[in-house]
Design a protein around this motif. Structure first.
Motif, PDB file in Angstrom:
ATOM      1  N   SER A  92      -4.797  -0.847   2.753  1.00 33.84           N
ATOM      2  CA  SER A  92      -4.511  -2.004   1.969  1.00 33.84           C
ATOM      3  C   SER A  92      -3.122  -1.686   1.070  1.00 33.84           C
ATOM      4  O   SER A  92      -2.827  -0.489   0.936  1.00 33.84           O
ATOM      5  CB  SER A  92      -5.615  -2.163   1.003  1.00 33.84           C
ATOM      6  N   ALA A  93      -2.491  -2.635   1.065  1.00 29.20           N
ATOM      7  CA  ALA A  93      -1.053  -2.759   0.341  1.00 29.20           C
ATOM      8  C   ALA A  93      -0.895  -3.403  -0.606  1.00 29.20           C
ATOM      9  O   ALA A  93      -1.275  -4.619  -0.784  1.00 29.20           O
ATOM     10  CB  ALA A  93      -0.010  -2.356   1.352  1.00 29.20           C
ATOM     11  N   THR A  94      -0.069  -3.197  -1.674  1.00 34.57           N
ATOM     12  CA  THR A  94       0.442  -4.042  -2.732  1.00 34.57           C
ATOM     13  C   THR A  94       2.055  -4.048  -2.630  1.00 34.57           C
ATOM     14  O   THR A  94       2.491  -2.769  -2.627  1.00 34.57           O
ATOM     15  CB  THR A  94       0.052  -3.863  -4.027  1.00 34.57           C
ATOM     16  N   HIS A  95       2.889  -5.015  -2.279  1.00 37.35           N
ATOM     17  CA  HIS A  95       4.078  -5.151  -2.264  1.00 37.35           C
ATOM     18  C   HIS A  95       4.577  -5.426  -3.606  1.00 37.35           C
ATOM     19  O   HIS A  95       4.331  -6.520  -4.183  1.00 37.35           O
ATOM     20  CB  HIS A  95       4.832  -6.240  -1.476  1.00 37.35           C
ATOM     21  N   MET A 117     -14.123  12.387   5.558  1.00 38.40           N
ATOM     22  CA  MET A 117     -13.076  11.212   5.306  1.00 38.40           C
ATOM     23  C   MET A 117     -12.047  11.827   4.277  1.00 38.40           C
ATOM     24  O   MET A 117     -12.208  12.796   3.558  1.00 38.40           O
ATOM     25  CB  MET A 117     -13.730  10.213   4.232  1.00 38.40           C
ATOM     26  N   ALA A 118     -10.881  11.235   4.401  1.00 38.35           N
ATOM     27  CA  ALA A 118      -9.831  11.900   3.690  1.00 38.35           C
ATOM     28  C   ALA A 118      -9.085  10.570   3.041  1.00 38.35           C
ATOM     29  O   ALA A 118      -8.931   9.608   4.000  1.00 38.35           O
ATOM     30  CB  ALA A 118      -8.615  12.472   4.331  1.00 38.35           C
ATOM     31  N   SER A 119      -8.771  10.225   1.971  1.00 41.27           N
ATOM     32  CA  SER A 119      -8.040   9.184   1.409  1.00 41.27           C
ATOM     33  C   SER A 119      -6.698   9.403   0.757  1.00 41.27           C
ATOM     34  O   SER A 119      -6.653  10.753   0.079  1.00 41.27           O
ATOM     35  CB  SER A 119      -8.862   8.357   0.297  1.00 41.27           C
ATOM     36  N   HIS A 120      -5.686   8.878   0.893  1.00 43.39           N
ATOM     37  CA  HIS A 120      -4.370   9.089   0.322  1.00 43.39           C
ATOM     38  C   HIS A 120      -3.862   7.754  -0.212  1.00 43.39           C
ATOM     39  O   HIS A 120      -4.180   6.650   0.030  1.00 43.39           O
ATOM     40  CB  HIS A 120      -3.578   9.518   1.701  1.00 43.39           C
ATOM     41  N   GLN A 121      -3.053   8.079  -1.184  1.00 52.15           N
ATOM     42  CA  GLN A 121      -2.004   7.219  -2.049  1.00 52.15           C
ATOM     43  C   GLN A 121      -0.786   7.293  -1.143  1.00 52.15           C
ATOM     44  O   GLN A 121      -0.479   8.462  -1.091  1.00 52.15           O
ATOM     45  CB  GLN A 121      -2.020   7.260  -3.421  1.00 52.15           C
ATOM     46  N   VAL A 122       0.048   6.189  -1.011  1.00 49.15           N
ATOM     47  CA  VAL A 122       1.188   6.331  -0.190  1.00 49.15           C
ATOM     48  C   VAL A 122       2.231   5.342  -0.908  1.00 49.15           C
ATOM     49  O   VAL A 122       1.665   4.172  -1.189  1.00 49.15           O
ATOM     50  CB  VAL A 122       1.234   6.053   1.353  1.00 49.15           C
ATOM     51  N   VAL A 123       3.255   5.817  -1.517  1.00 47.18           N
ATOM     52  CA  VAL A 123       4.203   5.252  -2.234  1.00 47.18           C
ATOM     53  C   VAL A 123       5.421   5.074  -1.659  1.00 47.18           C
ATOM     54  O   VAL A 123       5.989   6.151  -1.062  1.00 47.18           O
ATOM     55  CB  VAL A 123       4.498   5.914  -3.541  1.00 47.18           C
ATOM     56  N   ILE A 124       6.003   3.709  -1.340  1.00 51.48           N
ATOM     57  CA  ILE A 124       7.484   3.580  -0.874  1.00 51.48           C
ATOM     58  C   ILE A 124       8.211   3.170  -2.129  1.00 51.48           C
ATOM     59  O   ILE A 124       7.987   2.124  -2.677  1.00 51.48           O
ATOM     60  CB  ILE A 124       7.160   2.491   0.052  1.00 51.48           C
ATOM     61  N   GLU A 125       9.456   4.045  -1.960  1.00 53.99           N
ATOM     62  CA  GLU A 125      10.399   3.700  -3.130  1.00 53.99           C
ATOM     63  C   GLU A 125      11.753   3.387  -2.522  1.00 53.99           C
ATOM     64  O   GLU A 125      12.048   4.045  -1.386  1.00 53.99           O
ATOM     65  CB  GLU A 125      10.520   4.889  -3.966  1.00 53.99           C
ATOM     66  N   LEU A 135       0.635   1.826  -1.120  1.00 55.34           N
ATOM     67  CA  LEU A 135      -0.804   1.710  -0.110  1.00 55.34           C
ATOM     68  C   LEU A 135      -1.835   2.818  -0.396  1.00 55.34           C
ATOM     69  O   LEU A 135      -1.676   3.761  -0.992  1.00 55.34           O
ATOM     70  CB  LEU A 135      -0.235   2.052   1.259  1.00 55.34           C
ATOM     71  N   ARG A 136      -3.095   2.456   0.051  1.00 56.56           N
ATOM     72  CA  ARG A 136      -4.057   3.342  -0.046  1.00 56.56           C
ATOM     73  C   ARG A 136      -4.705   3.316   1.245  1.00 56.56           C
ATOM     74  O   ARG A 136      -5.011   2.300   2.058  1.00 56.56           O
ATOM     75  CB  ARG A 136      -5.259   2.767  -0.862  1.00 56.56           C
ATOM     76  N   ILE A 137      -4.876   4.593   2.066  1.00 57.08           N
ATOM     77  CA  ILE A 137      -5.402   4.609   3.223  1.00 57.08           C
ATOM     78  C   ILE A 137      -6.638   5.592   3.398  1.00 57.08           C
ATOM     79  O   ILE A 137      -6.412   6.550   2.888  1.00 57.08           O
ATOM     80  CB  ILE A 137      -4.326   4.884   4.293  1.00 57.08           C
ATOM     81  N   THR A 138      -7.602   5.094   4.050  1.00 61.75           N
ATOM     82  CA  THR A 138      -8.682   6.018   4.216  1.00 61.75           C
ATOM     83  C   THR A 138      -8.863   6.437   5.701  1.00 61.75           C
ATOM     84  O   THR A 138      -8.886   5.435   6.647  1.00 61.75           O
ATOM     85  CB  THR A 138     -10.095   5.488   3.750  1.00 61.75           C
TER      86      THR A 138
END
Length: 146
Positions: A92-95, A117-125, A135-138
């Motif tokens: 899921s992502a928030t722009h 399971m592995a969950s990560h936060q992804v930040v785009i700058e 983004l959050r990805i599982t």
């Protein structure tokens, strides 16, 4: 249509038993470059140019594609320490802000690293360090074909 199981990493894509990122076709077309890779953090860059939508802004789909790639790579790095691989099951992502030019940086850090399971936060700058997207990805940790 049945899902294909990932194959075991070859010796040239593994260092000390930890999988090393290998860019795929879409990654190459998008201009993604790996800056840093470890189980604790994966960092990549991508140019805005070539990844814009018709209004001249960074395409939201490009942000999702690169975010999912970087987050999945981070999960596979974790899974490879157990002799396993990973496949995405949710993203899921928030722009937050748009970009018209420059280079974006994509950073994936773990939220939770488990055996299944592995969950990560992804930040785009952007280059100014402003957050464009979160983004959050599982990923599901799976056995790999030998």
């Amino acid at each position: 249509m049945s899902a294909q199981r990932p194959t075991a990493p070859t010796s040239d894509t593994s260092i000390d038993g930890v999988w090393q990122i290998a860019l795929g076709e879409l990654d190459l077309k998008m201009g993604i470059k790996i800056i840093e890779e470890s189980v604790d953090k994966v960092v990549a860059t991508m140019p805005v140019e070539g990844n814009r939508q018709s209004f001249g802004l960074l395409h939201g789909g490009a942000s999702l594609a690169v975010g999912e790639a970087v987050g999945s790579w981070a999960a596979v790095k974790h899974a490879s320490t157990m002799g396993k691989s990973a496949v995405g099951v949710d993203v899921s992502a928030t722009h937050h802000k748009g970009a018209r030019e420059g280079l974006i940086t994509i950073t994936a850090t773990p939220i939770s690293l488990g055996r299944r399971m592995a969950s990560h936060q992804v930040v785009i700058e952007n280059e100014a360090g402003q957050r464009l997207c979160t983004l959050r990805i599982t990923n599901l940790i799976i056995d790999i074909k030998k």
